[in-house]
Design an enzyme around this catalytic site. Structure first.
Site, PDB file in Angstrom:
ATOM      1  CG  LEU A   1      12.704   0.088   2.891  1.00  0.00           C
ATOM      2  CD1 LEU A   1      11.223   0.331   2.699  1.00  0.00           C
ATOM      3  CD2 LEU A   1      13.473   0.930   1.902  1.00  0.00           C
TER       4      LEU A   1
ATOM      5  CB  CYS B   1       7.261  -7.967   2.073  1.00  0.00           C
ATOM      6  SG  CYS B   1       7.931  -7.084   0.646  1.00  0.00           S
TER       7      CYS B   1
ATOM      8  N   GLY C   1      13.865   0.248  -4.529  1.00  0.00           N
ATOM      9  CA  GLY C   1      14.905   0.849  -5.375  1.00  0.00           C
ATOM     10  C   GLY C   1      14.909   2.369  -5.294  1.00  0.00           C
TER      11      GLY C   1
ATOM     12  NE  ARG D   1       3.415  -3.330  -3.534  1.00  0.00           N
ATOM     13  CZ  ARG D   1       4.737  -3.327  -3.717  1.00  0.00           C
ATOM     14  NH1 ARG D   1       5.285  -4.112  -4.606  1.00  0.00           N
ATOM     15  NH2 ARG D   1       5.502  -2.534  -2.988  1.00  0.00           N
TER      16      ARG D   1
HETATM   17  P1  NAD Z   1       8.111  -2.883  -6.822  1.00  0.00           P
HETATM   18  O1  NAD Z   1       7.176  -3.738  -7.561  1.00  0.00           O
HETATM   19  O2  NAD Z   1       7.635  -1.600  -6.216  1.00  0.00           O
HETATM   20  O3  NAD Z   1       9.333  -2.483  -7.786  1.00  0.00           O
HETATM   21  C1  NAD Z   1       9.991  -3.387  -8.607  1.00  0.00           C
HETATM   22  C2  NAD Z   1      10.278  -2.710  -9.934  1.00  0.00           C
HETATM   23  O4  NAD Z   1      11.136  -3.553 -10.707  1.00  0.00           O
HETATM   24  C3  NAD Z   1       9.046  -2.456 -10.801  1.00  0.00           C
HETATM   25  O5  NAD Z   1       8.930  -1.073 -11.062  1.00  0.00           O
HETATM   26  C4  NAD Z   1       9.317  -3.258 -12.089  1.00  0.00           C
HETATM   27  O6  NAD Z   1       8.858  -2.602 -13.257  1.00  0.00           O
HETATM   28  C5  NAD Z   1      10.819  -3.347 -12.067  1.00  0.00           C
HETATM   29  N1  NAD Z   1      11.373  -4.453 -12.865  1.00  0.00           N
HETATM   30  C6  NAD Z   1      11.019  -5.768 -12.848  1.00  0.00           C
HETATM   31  N2  NAD Z   1      11.802  -6.472 -13.671  1.00  0.00           N
HETATM   32  C7  NAD Z   1      12.663  -5.598 -14.251  1.00  0.00           C
HETATM   33  C8  NAD Z   1      13.722  -5.731 -15.189  1.00  0.00           C
HETATM   34  N3  NAD Z   1      14.046  -6.926 -15.695  1.00  0.00           N
HETATM   35  N4  NAD Z   1      14.394  -4.621 -15.551  1.00  0.00           N
HETATM   36  C9  NAD Z   1      14.073  -3.414 -15.035  1.00  0.00           C
HETATM   37  N5  NAD Z   1      13.090  -3.225 -14.125  1.00  0.00           N
HETATM   38  C10 NAD Z   1      12.393  -4.309 -13.737  1.00  0.00           C
HETATM   39  O7  NAD Z   1       8.776  -3.792  -5.709  1.00  0.00           O
HETATM   40  P2  NAD Z   1       9.396  -3.332  -4.303  1.00  0.00           P
HETATM   41  O8  NAD Z   1       8.314  -3.157  -3.309  1.00  0.00           O
HETATM   42  O9  NAD Z   1      10.357  -2.231  -4.542  1.00  0.00           O
HETATM   43  O10 NAD Z   1      10.177  -4.650  -3.888  1.00  0.00           O
HETATM   44  C11 NAD Z   1      11.354  -5.059  -4.550  1.00  0.00           C
HETATM   45  C12 NAD Z   1      12.016  -6.164  -3.755  1.00  0.00           C
HETATM   46  O11 NAD Z   1      12.390  -5.662  -2.471  1.00  0.00           O
HETATM   47  C13 NAD Z   1      11.124  -7.376  -3.478  1.00  0.00           C
HETATM   48  O12 NAD Z   1      11.919  -8.534  -3.502  1.00  0.00           O
HETATM   49  C14 NAD Z   1      10.618  -7.129  -2.062  1.00  0.00           C
HETATM   50  O13 NAD Z   1      10.322  -8.337  -1.397  1.00  0.00           O
HETATM   51  C15 NAD Z   1      11.809  -6.456  -1.423  1.00  0.00           C
HETATM   52  N6  NAD Z   1      11.489  -5.569  -0.295  1.00  0.00           N
HETATM   53  C16 NAD Z   1      10.409  -4.726  -0.369  1.00  0.00           C
HETATM   54  C17 NAD Z   1      10.158  -3.847   0.679  1.00  0.00           C
HETATM   55  C18 NAD Z   1       8.991  -2.897   0.641  1.00  0.00           C
HETATM   56  O14 NAD Z   1       8.737  -2.243   1.646  1.00  0.00           O
HETATM   57  N7  NAD Z   1       8.249  -2.770  -0.436  1.00  0.00           N
HETATM   58  C19 NAD Z   1      11.022  -3.792   1.779  1.00  0.00           C
HETATM   59  C20 NAD Z   1      12.117  -4.652   1.802  1.00  0.00           C
HETATM   60  C21 NAD Z   1      12.349  -5.531   0.755  1.00  0.00           C
HETATM   61  C1  UGA Z   2       7.805  -4.890   6.629  1.00  0.00           C
HETATM   62  C2  UGA Z   2       8.957  -4.924   7.627  1.00  0.00           C
HETATM   63  O1  UGA Z   2       8.588  -4.154   8.770  1.00  0.00           O
HETATM   64  C3  UGA Z   2      10.226  -4.364   7.027  1.00  0.00           C
HETATM   65  O2  UGA Z   2      11.306  -4.493   7.940  1.00  0.00           O
HETATM   66  C4  UGA Z   2      10.545  -5.135   5.737  1.00  0.00           C
HETATM   67  O3  UGA Z   2      11.692  -4.588   5.127  1.00  0.00           O
HETATM   68  C5  UGA Z   2       9.367  -5.045   4.805  1.00  0.00           C
HETATM   69  O4  UGA Z   2       8.196  -5.586   5.454  1.00  0.00           O
HETATM   70  C6  UGA Z   2       9.536  -5.858   3.556  1.00  0.00           C
HETATM   71  O5  UGA Z   2      10.333  -6.749   3.499  1.00  0.00           O
HETATM   72  O6  UGA Z   2       8.762  -5.524   2.653  1.00  0.00           O
HETATM   73  P1  UGA Z   2       6.126  -3.051   5.719  1.00  0.00           P
HETATM   74  O7  UGA Z   2       5.362  -4.225   5.214  1.00  0.00           O
HETATM   75  O8  UGA Z   2       6.431  -1.958   4.787  1.00  0.00           O
HETATM   76  O9  UGA Z   2       7.526  -3.526   6.326  1.00  0.00           O
HETATM   77  O10 UGA Z   2       5.353  -2.394   6.951  1.00  0.00           O
HETATM   78  P2  UGA Z   2       5.148  -2.858   8.472  1.00  0.00           P
HETATM   79  O11 UGA Z   2       5.260  -1.670   9.326  1.00  0.00           O
HETATM   80  O12 UGA Z   2       5.987  -4.009   8.821  1.00  0.00           O
HETATM   81  O13 UGA Z   2       3.628  -3.306   8.477  1.00  0.00           O
HETATM   82  C7  UGA Z   2       3.199  -4.477   7.814  1.00  0.00           C
HETATM   83  C8  UGA Z   2       1.730  -4.726   8.129  1.00  0.00           C
HETATM   84  O14 UGA Z   2       1.581  -5.141   9.491  1.00  0.00           O
HETATM   85  C9  UGA Z   2       0.843  -3.495   7.967  1.00  0.00           C
HETATM   86  O15 UGA Z   2      -0.386  -3.861   7.416  1.00  0.00           O
HETATM   87  C10 UGA Z   2       0.666  -3.001   9.387  1.00  0.00           C
HETATM   88  O16 UGA Z   2      -0.505  -2.264   9.574  1.00  0.00           O
HETATM   89  C11 UGA Z   2       0.636  -4.320  10.141  1.00  0.00           C
HETATM   90  N1  UGA Z   2       1.028  -4.170  11.567  1.00  0.00           N
HETATM   91  C12 UGA Z   2       2.282  -3.782  11.885  1.00  0.00           C
HETATM   92  C13 UGA Z   2       0.093  -4.442  12.539  1.00  0.00           C
HETATM   93  O17 UGA Z   2      -1.061  -4.798  12.257  1.00  0.00           O
HETATM   94  N2  UGA Z   2       0.468  -4.303  13.853  1.00  0.00           N
HETATM   95  C14 UGA Z   2       1.715  -3.914  14.211  1.00  0.00           C
HETATM   96  O18 UGA Z   2       1.988  -3.815  15.427  1.00  0.00           O
HETATM   97  C15 UGA Z   2       2.645  -3.650  13.186  1.00  0.00           C
END
Ligand code: NAD
Ligand code: UGA
Length: 463
Positions: A163, A276, A14, A346
């Site tokens: 991302l 994730c 977000g 995480r």
């Molecule tokens: P996060 O835990 O960092 O953030 C989620 C936020 O939502 C928290 O701050 C929480 O307090 C808030 N929240 C929960 N319920 C709420 C509510 N009812 N009202 C208001 N706020 C509320 O999670 P994130 O890493 O940003 O991931 C969010 C989603 O995006 C997940 O589904 C994840 O799978 C997806 N996603 C994450 C990544 C990543 O790199 N972290 C990349 C792509 C997709």
């Molecule tokens: C991953 C995906 O790359 C994103 O496209 C997706 O949006 C995101 O998950 C999600 O849905 O949360 P992220 O987990 O942030 O992104 O980071 P990555 O670069 O994918 O790495 C994930 C894990 O794999 C890390 O622990 C990294 O060190 C490991 N990794 C990655 C390897 O061990 N080898 C590689 O070649 C690449």
């Protein structure tokens, strides 16, 4: 035309996603809301070094947009009411209770958002799934909105985020693609076009894909499954390389030169972490099982099984090499984040590996350039393997990498922070117990140089 956007969830997705929309769409007001006052306070902190997440390039964008057209607050109802479009970007962790425990995605936060939107909204809204969700979740959201709302029109779109942490800003500014799933109806297409118009401000239209909602939801899980599968594939080869005298980096280079395979995401490691990959594959496995597709479920589950094996074998290799006992021995842990350039821990492999070493009564000195001491202890305490006091007595977190290594029997490199390469390894060697071991779980360091200095080395995937 969208004038005001609300994003529920000010987390790793977000925060940066909305910052980039605010940057590229100065005429749109972007309100990012969260239940967590601490998180919102951190987003509003005057000192930009205190933002709740670390991402290269993020501070500059927040500096430019915050207070201009980007706002962070805990006033969720107000932000919903004011918005034309609402992104739901809340967490969707693996369910820890009831049916599907340990595999299914816990959708309680999503459902709460849908109910709150339905209750509060008095004008038409486009509701956009940004969180990663099981296929067909949009149906449930739609149902809640339509059956509990005030009779206003809702259109639900799926717009998964791709991302990666550590490169979030670049990924958002220059995405490979933007995916928008929508209903086939006239209203669905119109809502999707409104979202396309936002992205068009900085993304070439040919990179904006529109599909049906279910394809979009499932594509996100599929993308993560394929990426994680590559890591498990190369990690499986790393073990084979070690016993055959091959070098996994050379193998990765050789196979990656084939344009059909491609060179990215072939870096062998201590195992993938992050919030994730594991959660999304487990969810995929659960979905496949729930449709009775056992072979499909088993196929994807193997990616997780191999990843767990990789973490376990790295830890047990340390114990074995240190003459089968690490009890009372100091081990320096370099890197706690799940990958470089993020403060996110995480599911970091470092947590699991450290836990295995602590079970053997090793004493750990941990250094990570971006992760706080509080976070490291909270990660260990959450495992409930030891009491908080026990963790405090066995683990110390230091702010200087040289201090971490002083008097240590071994150094374990668990995150691929670039700076580790630039350390004075001769100085580190002099300060350590002999024989001094380096266990490079990221194939990051110059092994020849380390051996010239006098270290005994283990490099992941090198026989
Ligand atoms: P996060 O835990 O960092 O953030 C989620 C936020 O939502 C928290 O701050 C929480 O307090 C808030 N929240 C929960 N319920 C709420 C509510 N009812 N009202 C208001 N706020 C509320 O999670 P994130 O890493 O940003 O991931 C969010 C989603 O995006 C997940 O589904 C994840 O799978 C997806 N996603 C994450 C990544 C990543 O790199 N972290 C990349 C792509 C997709
Ligand atoms: C991953 C995906 O790359 C994103 O496209 C997706 O949006 C995101 O998950 C999600 O849905 O949360 P992220 O987990 O942030 O992104 O980071 P990555 O670069 O994918 O790495 C994930 C894990 O794999 C890390 O622990 C990294 O060190 C490991 N990794 C990655 C390897 O061990 N080898 C590689 O070649 C690449």
């Amino acid at each position: 035309m969208i004038k005001t956007i609300c994003c529920i969830g000010a987390g790793y997705v977000g925060g940066p996603t909305m910052a980039v929309i605010a940057l590229k769409c100065p005429d749109i007001t972007v309100n990012v809301v969260d239940l967590s006052q601490t998180r919102i306070d951190a987003w509003n902190d005057r000192d930009l070094n205190n933002l709740p997440i670390y991402e290269p390039g993020l501070i500059e964008i927040i500096h430019k947009c915050r207070g201009r057209n980007l706002f962070f607050s805990t006033e969720v109802d107000k932000a919903i009411e004011d918005a034309d479009a609402i992104f739901i970007s809340v967490n969707t962790p693996t369910k820890a209770y009831g049916v599907g425990k340990g595999q299914a995605a816990d959708l309680k936060y999503i459902e709460l958002c849908a109910r709150q939107i339905a209750e509060v909204a008095t004008t038409p809204k486009i509701v956009i799934e940004k969180s990663t969700l099981p296929v067909r979740t949009a149906e449930a959201i739609s149902n809640i909105l339509k059956n509990t709302g005030n009779g206003v029109d809702f259109q639900v779109l799926s717009n998964p985020e791709f991302l990666a942490e550590g490169t979030a800003v670049q990924d958002l500014l220059y995405p490979d693609r933007v995916l928008i799933g929508r209903e086939e109806s006239k209203e669905g297409k119109k809502a999707a076009q409104t979202l396309v118009d936002i992205y068009k401000n900085w993304v070439n239209e040919d990179k904006i894909l529109t599909t049906n909602v279910w394809s979009s939801e499932l594509s996100k899980l599929t993308a993560n499954a394929f990426l994680a599968q590559r890591v498990s594939s190369i990690n499986a080869m790393s073990e084979l390389c070690e016993v055959t005298g091959a070098d996994v980096n050379e193998v990765a280079k050789a196979i990656g030169a084939d344009s059909r395979i491609g060179s990215k995401f072939l870096k062998s490691s201590v195992g993938f972490g992050g919030s994730c990959f594991q959660k999304d594959i487990l969810n995929l496995v659960y979905i496949a099982k729930s449709y009775g597709l056992k072979e499909v479920a088993d196929y994807w589950e193997q990616v997780i099984i191999l990843n767990n094996h990789q973490k376990r074998r790295f830890a047990s290799n340390i114990v074995k090499t240190l003459f089968n006992t690490v009890s009372g021995k100091d081990i320096a842990i370099l890197g706690w984040a799940f990958k470089k350039n993020t403060n996110d821990t995480r599911e970091s492999a470092a947590i699991y590996i450290s836990n295995e070493l602590l079970k053997e009564r090793a004493e750990l000195k941990v250094f990570d350039p971006k992760v706080t001491k509080e976070q490291i202890f909270s990660d260990l305490d959450r495992l409930e393997t030891r009491t908080e006091e026990e963790n405090k007595s066995l683990v110390s977190v230091v702010e200087d990498p040289y201090e971490a290594c002083e008097n240590a029997h071994a150094v374990a490199v668990l995150t691929e922070w670039d700076e580790f390469n630039g350390y004075d390894w001769e100085k580190i060697y002099r300060s350590m117990k002999k024989p001094a071991f380096v266990f490079d779980g990221r194939a990051l360091l110059d092994q020849e140089k380390l051996e010239e200095i006098g270290f005994a080395t283990y490099k992941i995937g090198k026989g």
